[in-house]
Design an enzyme around this catalytic site. Structure first.
Site, PDB file in Angstrom:
ATOM      1  N   ASP A   1      62.901  36.023  -5.798  1.00  0.00           N
ATOM      2  CA  ASP A   1      61.717  36.856  -5.575  1.00  0.00           C
ATOM      3  C   ASP A   1      60.752  36.126  -4.666  1.00  0.00           C
ATOM      4  OD1 ASP A   1      59.971  38.961  -5.789  1.00  0.00           O
ATOM      5  OD2 ASP A   1      59.419  38.612  -7.873  1.00  0.00           O
ATOM      6  N   LYS A   2      59.830  36.885  -4.113  1.00  0.00           N
ATOM      7  CA  LYS A   2      58.697  36.266  -3.399  1.00  0.00           C
ATOM      8  C   LYS A   2      57.427  36.899  -3.940  1.00  0.00           C
ATOM      9  CE  LYS A   2      56.309  39.084  -0.692  1.00  0.00           C
ATOM     10  NZ  LYS A   2      55.033  39.258  -0.120  1.00  0.00           N
ATOM     11  N   HIS A   3      56.344  36.160  -3.829  1.00  0.00           N
ATOM     12  CA  HIS A   3      55.072  36.690  -4.314  1.00  0.00           C
ATOM     13  C   HIS A   3      53.984  36.246  -3.353  1.00  0.00           C
ATOM     14  CE1 HIS A   3      52.499  38.312  -7.486  1.00  0.00           C
ATOM     15  NE2 HIS A   3      51.650  37.357  -7.176  1.00  0.00           N
ATOM     16  N   SER A   4      53.076  37.167  -3.061  1.00  0.00           N
ATOM     17  CA  SER A   4      51.976  36.838  -2.165  1.00  0.00           C
ATOM     18  C   SER A   4      50.692  36.703  -2.969  1.00  0.00           C
ATOM     19  CB  SER A   4      51.847  37.962  -1.128  1.00  0.00           C
ATOM     20  OG  SER A   4      50.531  38.045  -0.659  1.00  0.00           O
TER      21      SER A   4
ATOM     22  N   THR B   1      51.180  45.987  -3.658  1.00  0.00           N
ATOM     23  CA  THR B   1      52.445  46.679  -3.387  1.00  0.00           C
ATOM     24  C   THR B   1      52.606  47.920  -4.270  1.00  0.00           C
ATOM     25  OG1 THR B   1      53.425  44.593  -2.744  1.00  0.00           O
ATOM     26  CG2 THR B   1      54.966  46.338  -3.331  1.00  0.00           C
TER      27      THR B   1
ATOM     28  N   ARG C   1      39.109  37.803 -16.043  1.00  0.00           N
ATOM     29  CA  ARG C   1      38.759  37.005 -14.849  1.00  0.00           C
ATOM     30  C   ARG C   1      38.204  37.883 -13.744  1.00  0.00           C
ATOM     31  NH1 ARG C   1      44.117  34.806 -13.196  1.00  0.00           N
ATOM     32  NH2 ARG C   1      42.969  33.977 -11.426  1.00  0.00           N
TER      33      ARG C   1
ATOM     34  N   SER D   1      48.808  32.357 -13.866  1.00  0.00           N
ATOM     35  CA  SER D   1      48.914  33.818 -13.874  1.00  0.00           C
ATOM     36  C   SER D   1      50.183  34.258 -13.133  1.00  0.00           C
ATOM     37  CB  SER D   1      47.667  34.403 -13.189  1.00  0.00           C
ATOM     38  OG  SER D   1      47.841  35.745 -12.892  1.00  0.00           O
TER      39      SER D   1
ATOM     40  N   LYS E   1      54.317  35.318 -15.048  1.00  0.00           N
ATOM     41  CA  LYS E   1      55.034  36.592 -14.815  1.00  0.00           C
ATOM     42  C   LYS E   1      56.388  36.336 -14.162  1.00  0.00           C
ATOM     43  CE  LYS E   1      51.289  37.968 -12.808  1.00  0.00           C
ATOM     44  NZ  LYS E   1      50.008  38.431 -12.372  1.00  0.00           N
ATOM     45  N   LYS E   2      56.419  35.415 -13.219  1.00  0.00           N
ATOM     46  CA  LYS E   2      57.673  35.154 -12.497  1.00  0.00           C
ATOM     47  C   LYS E   2      58.693  34.510 -13.430  1.00  0.00           C
ATOM     48  CE  LYS E   2      56.242  37.082  -9.011  1.00  0.00           C
ATOM     49  NZ  LYS E   2      56.828  38.368  -8.644  1.00  0.00           N
TER      50      LYS E   2
HETATM   51  N1  URA Z   1      47.890  37.277  -8.331  1.00  0.00           N
HETATM   52  C1  URA Z   1      48.135  37.104  -9.668  1.00  0.00           C
HETATM   53  O1  URA Z   1      49.102  37.629 -10.198  1.00  0.00           O
HETATM   54  N2  URA Z   1      47.279  36.351 -10.365  1.00  0.00           N
HETATM   55  C2  URA Z   1      46.208  35.751  -9.822  1.00  0.00           C
HETATM   56  O2  URA Z   1      45.488  35.069 -10.528  1.00  0.00           O
HETATM   57  C3  URA Z   1      45.941  35.936  -8.435  1.00  0.00           C
HETATM   58  C4  URA Z   1      46.815  36.705  -7.705  1.00  0.00           C
END
Ligand code: URA
Length: 451
Positions: free
Chosen positions: A88-91, A128, A176, A191, A195-196
Site C-alpha cells: 500500500d501507499k499512503h499520503s 481519496t 485532534r 495514527s 491503520k496500516k
Molecule cells: N492521516 C492520518 O491518517 N492521520 C494523521 O494523523 C494525519 C494524516
C-alpha cells in the site's frame, strides 16, 4: 503476589506533560479506555496536547502505534491464497493529489494486492474517499467479505476506514482535529501506522508532502515525519520507505472531487497524462514493487508500473474495481456522464501578463472547501461536483487570455468568493520564473535498506 497499582488517566497525562516516559501498560490502559469510552474526551484532548508539546521517543511512539492497532481487528490474509504481496501507499495529504486512484490499479496490474484503506478530506486537503464518492453507486464501506474478494480477485480495493480497524485512532483523530493537535509527528505516525498495520500489509510506501499545501510545510519537519514513520514501521516489522514530495503547488492541475477522478481516468486511459503526476506515480510505485520483491531494482520496477499504465491494464482493473464495488460498469467510456461537474465556470484572470512566482497551495485547498467540496464540520456533506481546473503552476505564463484557474461552482456568489481566494493565493512576477516541475524531493529509507 503484589497487586499492580491502579492506573489513573490523569496520572498518565501528568507523566506525559512532564516529559516522562510511559510504560507499555500505561499506554495500553489509556488506549483501551479511549476505545471503550472510559477515558473522557477532555482527557484524550489533554493527552494529545501533551504529546504535541513533549513529543514521544521512538520506542514510546511504537508502543502507542501498537496499542492503537490492537484497539480493533487486525486483518489476516493468510487464508486468501493471494498470488502476490500485500502493498500500500499512503499520503500525508495534499491538494490535487489523486495518485491513489492511478497507483492502486497500476500496482495490482503489476502482480501485487492493494487493500487501500483511505480517508476523507481533512482541513484543506482532499481525501481519496471523497473523490470516490463522486462515482455514482461506488461503495466505500463494503462488508469485509466483499473487500477481501475484490482485493483477491481484482488486486485492489480502495475503501474507507471501517469501525473495526484501529477504532482508537478514529476516536483520537476526531479529537485532534478540533483541538489543534493534528500536526504532531508522534501522533501522525501512530495514527497512520496503526491503520496500516491493522490492514495486514507486507510493505508500505509513504508520500510525505512538504510545502505550502502540506501539514508539515518545512522540509525539515517533513523529513522528521518521514523518518519517524519509517523507523516506527520498521520496529513493527512493516518494511516501509517514504518519499518526500512537493506541495508548494497542487500536484495535478485540477482540484476537487469529480474533477480529480476524471483527471485520474484520463491518466489511466491515456487521454491526458500530466508529467508531474506520472513522475510521482512511477516513483511511489517503483518503491512498492521493489519492497514487495516484484522487481530486482528501482529502474525495472518503474518500467513495470509504466507498462501497467500505458498498456491500459491499470485502467481495466480500476473499471473492474469500481463495478465490483457498486459503481457503473461503463465508467471508462461514459465517465463524463457519471462524473457531474458544477454548471457554472468562471475564469480567474490576472489583470496583466505575468509569470506565476509562488502559490499558497493551502489557500487553494481552502477555496475548494469554501465551494462546498470539503468540510468545515465532521458531519458536513460535500458537493463532489465543484472544483478548480486548469490551475496554473509555478513558472507558467498567465494573462487575461491564459487564466490562473477555472472555477466550477453552482452560483455566481460561490464562484466570486473562490475567485477572491484564488487571486490572493497566486503571487505573480513580471520577470520569467523557472518551472518547478520535479515533484519528488528525496527518499527516506530504514537503516540497512539499500534501495
Ligand atoms: N492521516 C492520518 O491518517 N492521520 C494523521 O494523523 C494525519 C494524516
Amino acid at each position: 503476589m503484589l497487586a499492580s497499582p491502579k492506573l489513573l488517566p490523569q496520572e498518565i497525562i501528568r507523566h506525559l506533560r512532564d516529559g516522562q516516559s510511559l510504560s507499555a501498560q500505561e499506554i495500553d490502559f489509556f488506549i483501551t479506555g479511549l476505545t471503550n469510552q472510559s477515558i473522557t474526551d477532555a482527557q484524550a484532548a489533554a493527552f494529545a496536547m501533551a504529546v504535541f508539546f513533549r513529543g514521544l521517543a521512538p520506542d514510546q511512539c511504537a508502543l502507542l502505534t501498537h496499542a492503537m492497532m490492537r484497539s480493533g481487528k487486525v486483518l489476516d490474509w493468510s487464508n486468501e491464497n493471494l498470488t502476490g504481496p500485500l502493498l500500500d501507499k499512503h499520503s500525508t495529504g495534499g491538494v490535487g493529489d489523486n495518485i491513489s486512484l492511478i497507483l492502486a490499479p497500476a500496482i495490482a496490474a503489476s502482480g501485487a494486492h492493494v487493500p487501500m484503506i483511505s480517508g476523507r478530506g481533512l482541513g484543506h486537503t482532499g481525501g481519496t474517499l471523497d473523490k470516490l464518492s463522486a462515482i455514482p453507486g461506488y461503495r466505500t464501506d463494503p462488508d469485509e467479505q466483499l473487500f477481501r474478494t475484490v482485493v483477491r480477485e481484482i488486486g485492489c480495493a480502495i475503501i474507507g476506514q471501517t469501525d473495526e480497524l484501529a477504532p482508537a485512532d478514529r476516536k483520537l483523530y476526531a479529537i485532534r482535529d478540533v483541538t489543534a493537535t493534528v500536526e504532531s509527528i508522534a501522533l501522525v505516525t501512530s495514527s497512520i501506522l496503526s491503520k496500516k498495520l491493522a490492514a495486514g500489509l507486507q510493505g508500505l510506501v509513504m508520500d510525505v508532502k512538504t510545502g505550502s499545501g502540506a501539514f508539515m510545510q518545512e522540509l525539515e519537519q517533513s523529513r522528521a515525519l518521514a523518518k519517524s514513520i519509517v523507523n516506527v514501521a520498521g520496529r513493527a516489522g512493516l518494511p516501509t520507505r517514504a518519499l518526500i514530495t512537493d506541495m508548494n503547488q497542487p500536484l495535478a492541475h485540477c482540484a476537487g472531487n469529480a474533477i480529480e477522478v476524471q483527471h485520474a481516468l484520463d491518466h489511466l486511459t491515456g487521454a491526458h497524462r500530466q508529467a508531474r503526476v506520472h513522475e510521482v506515480v512511477l516513483a511511489l510505485g517503483a518503491h512498492m514493487l521493489h519492497l514487495g520483491g516484484l522487481a530486482p531494482n528501482l529502474a525495472a520496477a518503474s518500467d513495470k508500473v509504466d507498462e501497467a499504465i500505458t498498456s491500459g491494464k491499470a485502467a481495466e482493473l480500476f473499471a473492474r474495481m469500481c463495478a465490483r464495488l457498486g459503481g457503473p460498469k461503463d465508467l471508462l467510456s461514459k465517465s463524463k456522464a457519471y462524473l457531474k461537474i458544477a454548471p457554472l465556470s468562471l475564469a480567474v484572470q490576472p489583470k496583466r501578463k505575468a509569470y506565476v512566482k509562488s502559490i499558497d497551495t493551502r489557500a487553494i485547498g481552502l477555496a475548494i472547501v469554501q465551494l462546498g467540496g470539503g468540510r468545515t464540520r465532521h458531519q458536513d456533506a460535500i458537493d463532489t461536483s465543484v472544483g478548480l481546473s486548469q490551475l496554473a503552476m509555478i513558472g507558467d505564463h498567465v494573462s487575461p487570455e491564459q487564466p490562473l484557474a477555472i472555477i466550477h461552482a453552482h452560483s455566481s456568489l460561490q464562484a466570486e468568493s473562490a475567485l477572491a481566494a484564488l487571486e490572493a493565493a497566486y503571487q505573480l512576477s513580471e520577470e520569467p520564473i523557472a518551472a518547478q516541475s520535479q515533484a519528488v524531493i528525496e527518499t527516506i529509507h530504514a537503516d540497512g535498506d539499500e534501495a
